[in-house]
Scaffold this active site. Structure first.
Site, PDB file in Angstrom:
ATOM      1  N   HIS A 134      24.856   5.983 -17.473  1.00 32.14           N
ATOM      2  CA  HIS A 134      23.662   6.067 -16.625  1.00 32.14           C
ATOM      3  C   HIS A 134      23.921   5.565 -15.203  1.00 32.14           C
ATOM      4  O   HIS A 134      23.035   5.024 -14.547  1.00 32.14           O
ATOM      5  CB  HIS A 134      22.498   5.285 -17.260  1.00 32.14           C
ATOM      6  CG  HIS A 134      21.959   5.961 -18.477  1.00 32.14           C
ATOM      7  ND1 HIS A 134      21.163   5.324 -19.403  1.00 32.14           N
ATOM      8  CD2 HIS A 134      22.101   7.226 -18.938  1.00 32.14           C
ATOM      9  CE1 HIS A 134      20.845   6.165 -20.371  1.00 32.14           C
ATOM     10  NE2 HIS A 134      21.416   7.329 -20.119  1.00 32.14           N
ATOM     11  N   GLU A 139      27.767  20.054 -18.496  1.00 29.68           N
ATOM     12  CA  GLU A 139      26.415  20.269 -19.028  1.00 29.68           C
ATOM     13  C   GLU A 139      25.811  21.556 -18.475  1.00 29.68           C
ATOM     14  O   GLU A 139      25.746  21.747 -17.257  1.00 29.68           O
ATOM     15  CB  GLU A 139      25.520  19.086 -18.642  1.00 29.68           C
ATOM     16  CG  GLU A 139      24.071  19.273 -19.042  1.00 29.68           C
ATOM     17  CD  GLU A 139      23.222  18.022 -18.833  1.00 29.68           C
ATOM     18  OE1 GLU A 139      23.525  17.241 -17.914  1.00 29.68           O
ATOM     19  OE2 GLU A 139      22.259  17.841 -19.600  1.00 29.68           O
ATOM     20  N   ASP A 194      19.070  20.651 -15.522  1.00 28.93           N
ATOM     21  CA  ASP A 194      19.894  19.490 -15.890  1.00 28.93           C
ATOM     22  C   ASP A 194      21.345  19.950 -15.983  1.00 28.93           C
ATOM     23  O   ASP A 194      21.731  20.580 -16.970  1.00 28.93           O
ATOM     24  CB  ASP A 194      19.380  18.942 -17.236  1.00 28.93           C
ATOM     25  CG  ASP A 194      20.050  17.638 -17.630  1.00 28.93           C
ATOM     26  OD1 ASP A 194      20.829  17.093 -16.837  1.00 28.93           O
ATOM     27  OD2 ASP A 194      19.769  17.161 -18.758  1.00 28.93           O
ATOM     28  N   HIS A 232      19.649  18.203 -25.674  1.00 29.15           N
ATOM     29  CA  HIS A 232      18.248  17.814 -25.854  1.00 29.15           C
ATOM     30  C   HIS A 232      17.393  18.970 -25.365  1.00 29.15           C
ATOM     31  O   HIS A 232      17.873  19.829 -24.617  1.00 29.15           O
ATOM     32  CB  HIS A 232      17.943  16.527 -25.079  1.00 29.15           C
ATOM     33  CG  HIS A 232      18.362  16.582 -23.631  1.00 29.15           C
ATOM     34  ND1 HIS A 232      17.597  17.179 -22.657  1.00 29.15           N
ATOM     35  CD2 HIS A 232      19.494  16.159 -23.003  1.00 29.15           C
ATOM     36  CE1 HIS A 232      18.226  17.087 -21.488  1.00 29.15           C
ATOM     37  NE2 HIS A 232      19.380  16.489 -21.667  1.00 29.15           N
ATOM     38  N   TYR A 239      34.667   9.956 -22.440  1.00 30.78           N
ATOM     39  CA  TYR A 239      34.652   8.814 -21.513  1.00 30.78           C
ATOM     40  C   TYR A 239      35.725   7.837 -21.986  1.00 30.78           C
ATOM     41  O   TYR A 239      35.563   7.210 -23.036  1.00 30.78           O
ATOM     42  CB  TYR A 239      33.255   8.169 -21.511  1.00 30.78           C
ATOM     43  CG  TYR A 239      32.179   9.225 -21.374  1.00 30.78           C
ATOM     44  CD1 TYR A 239      31.783   9.692 -20.121  1.00 30.78           C
ATOM     45  CD2 TYR A 239      31.613   9.825 -22.514  1.00 30.78           C
ATOM     46  CE1 TYR A 239      30.834  10.697 -20.000  1.00 30.78           C
ATOM     47  CE2 TYR A 239      30.665  10.838 -22.397  1.00 30.78           C
ATOM     48  CZ  TYR A 239      30.281  11.266 -21.142  1.00 30.78           C
ATOM     49  OH  TYR A 239      29.352  12.267 -21.029  1.00 30.78           O
ATOM     50  N   ARG A 284      32.018  15.087 -18.214  1.00 33.62           N
ATOM     51  CA  ARG A 284      30.926  15.744 -18.951  1.00 33.62           C
ATOM     52  C   ARG A 284      30.728  17.117 -18.326  1.00 33.62           C
ATOM     53  O   ARG A 284      30.883  17.268 -17.103  1.00 33.62           O
ATOM     54  CB  ARG A 284      29.633  14.915 -18.884  1.00 33.62           C
ATOM     55  CG  ARG A 284      28.471  15.572 -19.630  1.00 33.62           C
ATOM     56  CD  ARG A 284      27.290  14.631 -19.910  1.00 33.62           C
ATOM     57  NE  ARG A 284      26.656  14.101 -18.730  1.00 33.62           N
ATOM     58  CZ  ARG A 284      26.824  12.867 -18.274  1.00 33.62           C
ATOM     59  NH1 ARG A 284      27.611  12.019 -18.910  1.00 33.62           N
ATOM     60  NH2 ARG A 284      26.206  12.462 -17.173  1.00 33.62           N
ATOM     61  N   ASP A 314      25.959  14.555 -12.336  1.00 34.22           N
ATOM     62  CA  ASP A 314      24.893  15.001 -13.240  1.00 34.22           C
ATOM     63  C   ASP A 314      23.621  14.959 -12.405  1.00 34.22           C
ATOM     64  O   ASP A 314      23.044  13.883 -12.200  1.00 34.22           O
ATOM     65  CB  ASP A 314      24.804  14.071 -14.455  1.00 34.22           C
ATOM     66  CG  ASP A 314      23.747  14.519 -15.463  1.00 34.22           C
ATOM     67  OD1 ASP A 314      22.945  15.418 -15.135  1.00 34.22           O
ATOM     68  OD2 ASP A 314      23.734  13.965 -16.586  1.00 34.22           O
ATOM     69  N   GLU A 320      25.904  19.657 -23.587  1.00 36.79           N
ATOM     70  CA  GLU A 320      26.537  18.702 -22.675  1.00 36.79           C
ATOM     71  C   GLU A 320      27.535  17.745 -23.332  1.00 36.79           C
ATOM     72  O   GLU A 320      27.318  16.536 -23.359  1.00 36.79           O
ATOM     73  CB  GLU A 320      25.470  17.894 -21.932  1.00 36.79           C
ATOM     74  CG  GLU A 320      24.393  17.258 -22.797  1.00 36.79           C
ATOM     75  CD  GLU A 320      23.442  16.395 -21.967  1.00 36.79           C
ATOM     76  OE1 GLU A 320      23.916  15.521 -21.244  1.00 36.79           O
ATOM     77  OE2 GLU A 320      22.228  16.611 -22.057  1.00 36.79           O
ATOM     78  N   HIS A 327      27.347  10.125 -27.117  1.00 38.40           N
ATOM     79  CA  HIS A 327      25.992  10.684 -27.022  1.00 38.40           C
ATOM     80  C   HIS A 327      25.918  12.019 -27.745  1.00 38.40           C
ATOM     81  O   HIS A 327      26.930  12.561 -28.177  1.00 38.40           O
ATOM     82  CB  HIS A 327      25.543  10.795 -25.558  1.00 38.40           C
ATOM     83  CG  HIS A 327      26.417  11.659 -24.684  1.00 38.40           C
ATOM     84  ND1 HIS A 327      26.390  13.037 -24.736  1.00 38.40           N
ATOM     85  CD2 HIS A 327      27.331  11.331 -23.727  1.00 38.40           C
ATOM     86  CE1 HIS A 327      27.243  13.512 -23.832  1.00 38.40           C
ATOM     87  NE2 HIS A 327      27.833  12.505 -23.217  1.00 38.40           N
ATOM     88  N   ASP A 377       0.815  -1.219   0.000  1.00 35.77           N
ATOM     89  CA  ASP A 377       0.000   0.000   0.000  1.00 35.77           C
ATOM     90  C   ASP A 377       0.853   1.275   0.000  1.00 35.77           C
ATOM     91  O   ASP A 377       0.403   2.331   0.416  1.00 35.77           O
ATOM     92  CB  ASP A 377      -0.989  -0.002   1.175  1.00 35.77           C
ATOM     93  CG  ASP A 377      -0.291  -0.165   2.511  1.00 35.77           C
ATOM     94  OD1 ASP A 377       0.944  -0.378   2.516  1.00 35.77           O
ATOM     95  OD2 ASP A 377      -0.969  -0.087   3.547  1.00 35.77           O
ATOM     96  N   HIS A 429      14.099  15.354 -20.569  1.00 31.84           N
ATOM     97  CA  HIS A 429      14.233  15.214 -22.025  1.00 31.84           C
ATOM     98  C   HIS A 429      12.882  15.663 -22.558  1.00 31.84           C
ATOM     99  O   HIS A 429      11.962  14.862 -22.703  1.00 31.84           O
ATOM    100  CB  HIS A 429      14.540  13.769 -22.420  1.00 31.84           C
ATOM    101  CG  HIS A 429      15.912  13.333 -21.987  1.00 31.84           C
ATOM    102  ND1 HIS A 429      16.392  12.069 -22.141  1.00 31.84           N
ATOM    103  CD2 HIS A 429      16.928  14.023 -21.396  1.00 31.84           C
ATOM    104  CE1 HIS A 429      17.631  11.986 -21.667  1.00 31.84           C
ATOM    105  NE2 HIS A 429      17.969  13.162 -21.200  1.00 31.84           N
TER     106      HIS A 429
HETATM  107  N1  GLY Z   1      20.550  14.041 -16.897  1.00 30.26           N
HETATM  108  C1  GLY Z   1      20.059  13.532 -18.099  1.00 30.26           C
HETATM  109  C2  GLY Z   1      20.755  14.071 -19.256  1.00 30.26           C
HETATM  110  O1  GLY Z   1      21.752  14.751 -19.117  1.00 30.26           O
HETATM  111  O2  GLY Z   1      20.321  13.945 -20.361  1.00 30.26           O
HETATM  112 MN    MN Z   2      20.990  16.427 -20.273  1.00 29.93          MN
HETATM  113 MN    MN Z   3      22.249  15.686 -17.279  1.00 28.85          MN
END
Ligand code: GLY
Ligand code: MN
Ligand code: MN
Length: 461
Positions: A243, A431, A271, A358, A412, A429, A260, A408, A354, A36, A365
């Site tokens: 991830h 961003e 983000d 976005h 890596y 990274r 991140d 971003e 990547h 529950d 996203h």
């Molecule tokens: N934190 C998700 C991205 O950077 O797309």
């Molecule tokens: Mn992002």
């Molecule tokens: Mn991010």
């Protein structure tokens, strides 16, 4: 709460539905965690965009004539003792500025009548489980009354297309919230950087969760409802797992930490990623890679302005990264050739896999097509050099003022044959969040330092 932004959006949507159209927008279902206990409730972004209302079990109906009807939870003292306050239909009319409101228990009884005489029923396709079945049921009930003069809509249309286009360009109300969300998130990154350096200086053991706790504390302290997505706090080699989630990894003196993480505030995401030396001082190889990623981000920022294409910042990033990978010896010229070959064959993909950004908005996203609507008919085909797949390309979206996106880039470097050992296990990274303007872009996440000198200075304090 000001109802004006929501009323304006409903009026705009109504003008796109056609005079006899009807849009049906459900809120999000509650999600059971176990037994529950439910997951913390998060409203549906479309529903919130049009109502500013966050209660579950609610539905919004917008007619092409602009009339809005809300269905929401009825007042119920016993349930409110357990689950909390409910606005209820009577108060909802004035509070949300809708034309009529009914208890959600009357939804099935009233919907066939509300659909009568419409030419099209609009709803978000493939987003809510069993919504189509529910709508079929209402249409079926209406059709059963055709002998008595009922008129069934002849079309079902996807509401996502209209709402996605509207949500892509953020109005001033949305931009103000997003600036504040990014400001809070930037402050959280500053705190995490400082804590890492301080704990290591004091000889304490630092784990990823110590830094995660610092982020959460700062988000909530400023009224953010929750993180906008699962926070990544990745120490050392964990940064090469795209991830990775904040876990129990040891934050070691001499290694980098990639964070991140960012908050959601009043329905809007931020983000932000920063990568910093756990002890506050970059080593030579860490610095070389960091400066390269930063330079590639700067090239992307310069390429982000109204009139540019969505893919322009990515292409600018790739050019800088590819050249840097050759210069630093991560890519061997004798094997991969020069800059143009590296780009054409996507040889950089081993280290940068990547895209550079976005859309950002209510969803991290965010919705909104990445193809330029005026050029959807222009299609070209190419063979992907790595997978051999045939890829269909359509011209990328032309940026316009008010669009918000992330920038971003990253690198890596996993240990592999031919990769110089001093770069092994480094993941970086950087961003930031950008609002596109007529002449460039406004970076709303720079409340946290980004240059080597600024980060080192902050972490010395
Ligand atoms: N934190 C998700 C991205 O950077 O797309
Ligand atoms: Mn992002
Ligand atoms: Mn991010």
């Amino acid at each position: 709460m000001s109802t004006a932004p929501y009323a304006q959006r409903r009026a705009k949507l109504a003008s796109l539905l056609g005079p006899k159209g009807l849009a049906i927008v459900p809120s999000a279902p509650e999600q059971q965690r176990n037994r529950d206990s439910d997951f913390l409730y998060r409203h549906d972004s479309y529903f919130y965009y049009l109502s500013g209302f966050t209660e579950p079990r609610s539905w919004l109906l917008i007619g092409g004539d602009g009339t809005t009807t809300l269905f929401c939870q009825p007042k119920d003292l016993e349930r409110e003792i357990w689950d909390g306050y409910r606005l209820g239909p009577t108060a909802a009319v004035a509070h949300l500025g809708v034309d009529a409101a009914y208890p959600v228990t009357e939804l099935d009884a009233r919907l066939p009548e509300l659909l009568d005489g419409r030419d099209a029923v609009w709803y978000p396709f493939a987003t809510h489980k069993a919504l189509e079945t529910r709508i079929d049921g209402w249409l079926g009930s209406l059709r059963a009354r055709v002998r008595y003069g009922a008129l069934c809509p002849g079309q079902q249309r996807d509401l996502c297309g209209l709402l996605d286009e509207m949500r892509l360009v953020k109005d001033s109300h949305e931009q103000a919230i997003m600036r504040r969300a990014a400001e809070i998130s930037a402050g959280a990154h500053v705190r995490a950087m400082r804590l890492s350096a301080r704990m290591l200086r004091d000889g304490q053991e630092v784990r990823e969760y110590h830094l995660d706790a610092e982020l959460l504390h700062e988000f909530r302290r400023h009224g953010s409802q929750y993180p906008a997505y699962g926070s990544i706090v990745a120490a050392g080699a964990n940064a090469c797992v795209l991830h990775y989630r904040a876990d129990a990894g040891l934050v070691r003196d001499g290694e980098l930490v990639l964070i991140d993480a960012a908050c959601e505030l009043d329905g809007y995401a931020s983000d932000i990623t920063r990568t910093f030396p756990a002890n506050g001082k970059f080593s030579g190889p860490q610095r070389a890679l960091y400066e390269l990623v930063l330079a590639s981000q700067q090239a992307a920022i310069v390429a982000t302005r109204a009139g540019a294409r969505f893919t322009d910042p990515h292409e600018a990033t790739v050019k800088v990264l590819a050249q840097g990978l050759l210069d630093l010896g991560l890519l061997d010229r004798n094997k991969v050739g020069g800059l143009e070959d590296v780009i054409e064959k996507r040889a950089y993909f081993q280290f940068y896999m990547h895209r550079t950004g976005h859309w950002l908005g209510m969803d991290v996203h965010d919705c909104g097509g990445y193809i330029e609507p005026s050029e959807v008919g222009t299609v070209s085909e190419r063979k992907d050099p790595l997978s051999g797949e045939i890829i269909k390309d359509r011209p990328s979206r032309i940026l316009q003022p008010g669009v918000v996106l992330t920038i971003e880039p990253g690198l890596y470097v996993r240990a592999a044959e031919g990769v110089p050992t001093q770069f092994h296990d480094i993941g970086i990274r950087i961003e930031d969040d950008a609002i596109v303007t007529q002449t460039g872009c406004e970076l709303i996440s720079r409340g946290v330092p980004v240059t080597v000198a600024e980060i080192e200075a902050l972490m010395r304090e």
